[in-house]
Design a protein around this motif. Sequence first.
Motif, PDB file in Angstrom:
ATOM      1  N   LYS A 118       0.817  -1.226   0.000  1.00  0.00           N
ATOM      2  CA  LYS A 118       0.000   0.000   0.000  1.00  0.00           C
ATOM      3  C   LYS A 118       0.848   1.272   0.000  1.00  0.00           C
ATOM      4  O   LYS A 118       0.473   2.277   0.593  1.00  0.00           O
ATOM      5  N   GLU A 119       2.008   1.214  -0.665  1.00  0.00           N
ATOM      6  CA  GLU A 119       2.873   2.389  -0.755  1.00  0.00           C
ATOM      7  C   GLU A 119       2.363   3.321  -1.840  1.00  0.00           C
ATOM      8  O   GLU A 119       1.829   2.883  -2.854  1.00  0.00           O
ATOM      9  N   LYS A 120       2.533   4.609  -1.602  1.00  0.00           N
ATOM     10  CA  LYS A 120       2.190   5.591  -2.624  1.00  0.00           C
ATOM     11  C   LYS A 120       3.460   5.879  -3.416  1.00  0.00           C
ATOM     12  O   LYS A 120       4.405   6.461  -2.911  1.00  0.00           O
ATOM     13  N   ILE A 121       3.446   5.466  -4.659  1.00  0.00           N
ATOM     14  CA  ILE A 121       4.614   5.603  -5.518  1.00  0.00           C
ATOM     15  C   ILE A 121       4.289   6.635  -6.585  1.00  0.00           C
ATOM     16  O   ILE A 121       3.278   6.541  -7.268  1.00  0.00           O
ATOM     17  N   LYS A 122       5.155   7.614  -6.697  1.00  0.00           N
ATOM     18  CA  LYS A 122       4.938   8.683  -7.666  1.00  0.00           C
ATOM     19  C   LYS A 122       5.749   8.427  -8.931  1.00  0.00           C
ATOM     20  O   LYS A 122       6.644   9.176  -9.268  1.00  0.00           O
ATOM     21  N   VAL A 123       5.392   7.358  -9.604  1.00  0.00           N
ATOM     22  CA  VAL A 123       6.050   6.992 -10.849  1.00  0.00           C
ATOM     23  C   VAL A 123       4.964   6.801 -11.899  1.00  0.00           C
ATOM     24  O   VAL A 123       3.948   6.168 -11.640  1.00  0.00           O
ATOM     25  N   ASN A 124       5.192   7.368 -13.058  1.00  0.00           N
ATOM     26  CA  ASN A 124       4.246   7.212 -14.145  1.00  0.00           C
ATOM     27  C   ASN A 124       4.629   5.956 -14.930  1.00  0.00           C
ATOM     28  O   ASN A 124       5.508   5.998 -15.794  1.00  0.00           O
ATOM     29  N   LEU A 125       3.968   4.847 -14.616  1.00  0.00           N
ATOM     30  CA  LEU A 125       4.297   3.568 -15.232  1.00  0.00           C
ATOM     31  C   LEU A 125       3.986   3.568 -16.730  1.00  0.00           C
ATOM     32  O   LEU A 125       4.728   2.961 -17.515  1.00  0.00           O
ATOM     33  N   ILE A 126       2.956   4.267 -17.136  1.00  0.00           N
ATOM     34  CA  ILE A 126       2.607   4.327 -18.561  1.00  0.00           C
ATOM     35  C   ILE A 126       3.697   5.060 -19.338  1.00  0.00           C
ATOM     36  O   ILE A 126       4.081   4.641 -20.434  1.00  0.00           O
ATOM     37  N   LYS A 127       4.215   6.125 -18.755  1.00  0.00           N
ATOM     38  CA  LYS A 127       5.295   6.862 -19.412  1.00  0.00           C
ATOM     39  C   LYS A 127       6.538   5.980 -19.562  1.00  0.00           C
ATOM     40  O   LYS A 127       7.171   5.962 -20.616  1.00  0.00           O
ATOM     41  N   ARG A 128       6.860   5.219 -18.517  1.00  0.00           N
ATOM     42  CA  ARG A 128       8.016   4.317 -18.592  1.00  0.00           C
ATOM     43  C   ARG A 128       7.784   3.210 -19.608  1.00  0.00           C
ATOM     44  O   ARG A 128       8.697   2.801 -20.307  1.00  0.00           O
ATOM     45  N   PHE A 129       6.544   2.721 -19.684  1.00  0.00           N
ATOM     46  CA  PHE A 129       6.218   1.703 -20.673  1.00  0.00           C
ATOM     47  C   PHE A 129       6.421   2.258 -22.083  1.00  0.00           C
ATOM     48  O   PHE A 129       7.034   1.604 -22.932  1.00  0.00           O
ATOM     49  N   LEU A 130       5.914   3.444 -22.338  1.00  0.00           N
ATOM     50  CA  LEU A 130       6.041   4.043 -23.671  1.00  0.00           C
ATOM     51  C   LEU A 130       7.503   4.304 -24.039  1.00  0.00           C
ATOM     52  O   LEU A 130       7.910   4.065 -25.175  1.00  0.00           O
ATOM     53  N   LEU A 131       8.276   4.790 -23.083  1.00  0.00           N
ATOM     54  CA  LEU A 131       9.705   5.016 -23.344  1.00  0.00           C
ATOM     55  C   LEU A 131      10.419   3.702 -23.661  1.00  0.00           C
ATOM     56  O   LEU A 131      11.218   3.628 -24.606  1.00  0.00           O
ATOM     57  N   THR A 132      10.127   2.678 -22.883  1.00  0.00           N
ATOM     58  CA  THR A 132      10.738   1.366 -23.116  1.00  0.00           C
ATOM     59  C   THR A 132      10.304   0.813 -24.462  1.00  0.00           C
ATOM     60  O   THR A 132      11.117   0.278 -25.223  1.00  0.00           O
ATOM     61  N   PHE A 133       9.020   0.954 -24.773  1.00  0.00           N
ATOM     62  CA  PHE A 133       8.475   0.466 -26.030  1.00  0.00           C
ATOM     63  C   PHE A 133       9.135   1.151 -27.230  1.00  0.00           C
ATOM     64  O   PHE A 133       9.606   0.493 -28.158  1.00  0.00           O
ATOM     65  N   LEU A 134       9.190   2.468 -27.200  1.00  0.00           N
ATOM     66  CA  LEU A 134       9.754   3.216 -28.326  1.00  0.00           C
ATOM     67  C   LEU A 134      11.254   2.968 -28.485  1.00  0.00           C
ATOM     68  O   LEU A 134      11.745   2.779 -29.602  1.00  0.00           O
ATOM     69  N   LEU A 135      11.975   2.965 -27.385  1.00  0.00           N
ATOM     70  CA  LEU A 135      13.411   2.697 -27.446  1.00  0.00           C
ATOM     71  C   LEU A 135      13.673   1.288 -27.974  1.00  0.00           C
ATOM     72  O   LEU A 135      14.563   1.080 -28.812  1.00  0.00           O
ATOM     73  N   SER A 136      12.882   0.331 -27.531  1.00  0.00           N
ATOM     74  CA  SER A 136      13.050  -1.050 -27.990  1.00  0.00           C
ATOM     75  C   SER A 136      12.751  -1.180 -29.478  1.00  0.00           C
ATOM     76  O   SER A 136      13.466  -1.879 -30.194  1.00  0.00           O
ATOM     77  N   CYS A 137      11.696  -0.533 -29.943  1.00  0.00           N
ATOM     78  CA  CYS A 137      11.377  -0.565 -31.382  1.00  0.00           C
ATOM     79  C   CYS A 137      12.517   0.024 -32.201  1.00  0.00           C
ATOM     80  O   CYS A 137      12.912  -0.532 -33.234  1.00  0.00           O
ATOM     81  N   PHE A 138      13.061   1.132 -31.747  1.00  0.00           N
ATOM     82  CA  PHE A 138      14.181   1.771 -32.443  1.00  0.00           C
ATOM     83  C   PHE A 138      15.398   0.847 -32.496  1.00  0.00           C
ATOM     84  O   PHE A 138      16.012   0.663 -33.549  1.00  0.00           O
ATOM     85  N   LEU A 139      15.741   0.242 -31.367  1.00  0.00           N
ATOM     86  CA  LEU A 139      16.898  -0.651 -31.315  1.00  0.00           C
ATOM     87  C   LEU A 139      16.678  -1.909 -32.162  1.00  0.00           C
ATOM     88  O   LEU A 139      17.612  -2.399 -32.808  1.00  0.00           O
ATOM     89  N   LEU A 140      15.449  -2.437 -32.172  1.00  0.00           N
ATOM     90  CA  LEU A 140      15.149  -3.600 -32.998  1.00  0.00           C
ATOM     91  C   LEU A 140      15.239  -3.264 -34.483  1.00  0.00           C
ATOM     92  O   LEU A 140      15.669  -4.092 -35.289  1.00  0.00           O
ATOM     93  N   PHE A 141      14.838  -2.062 -34.836  1.00  0.00           N
ATOM     94  CA  PHE A 141      14.942  -1.642 -36.227  1.00  0.00           C
ATOM     95  C   PHE A 141      16.405  -1.532 -36.653  1.00  0.00           C
ATOM     96  O   PHE A 141      16.787  -1.984 -37.737  1.00  0.00           O
ATOM     97  N   ILE A 142      17.237  -0.979 -35.793  1.00  0.00           N
ATOM     98  CA  ILE A 142      18.682  -0.908 -36.076  1.00  0.00           C
ATOM     99  C   ILE A 142      19.256  -2.319 -36.220  1.00  0.00           C
ATOM    100  O   ILE A 142      20.028  -2.596 -37.138  1.00  0.00           O
TER     101      ILE A 142
END
Length: 155
Positions: free
Chosen positions: A120-144
Amino acid sequence: MLFFSGVLLGVMIYFFLDVDLGEMYLNDDINIKEIFANNFIYFLVSILGFLSLGIVNVGLLIINGGMIGFFFAHCLKSNQLLKFFLYLGPHALFEILVLILTSTFSFYTIVFAYKRIINKEKIKVNLIKRFLLTFLLSCFLLFIAAIIETYFKPF
């Protein structure tokens, strides 16, 4: 650590089975779209691995590490180590990086959910933002990686 355990396991399995895979060669009948699509499926499975509580990620890390270790041992035994590094090294570096990045995100998501739901901790992290960053970076690296695998022919 799991990936490197898989590498070690792959080396041990190769020497235990004592097989000869013959001469290593590149498959020229591939294109960027096929390579990217194939790697993208593994990437999706890995980034969504938190749904299996990380079991899928552990398996992917060990299996991929095992394959690298198996072929490394074969190339070491058959004096093809230079080919191993020139054929697999450039694109595999990006693919392994994506696997580790997406698996790390999955494990992070599991810890995040545990802290948020169980503790029940209050965590101030935007998980969706981290997901999108990971997703986009991974797509870019896979394309390379797909570009390198398609067009980089060392021999």
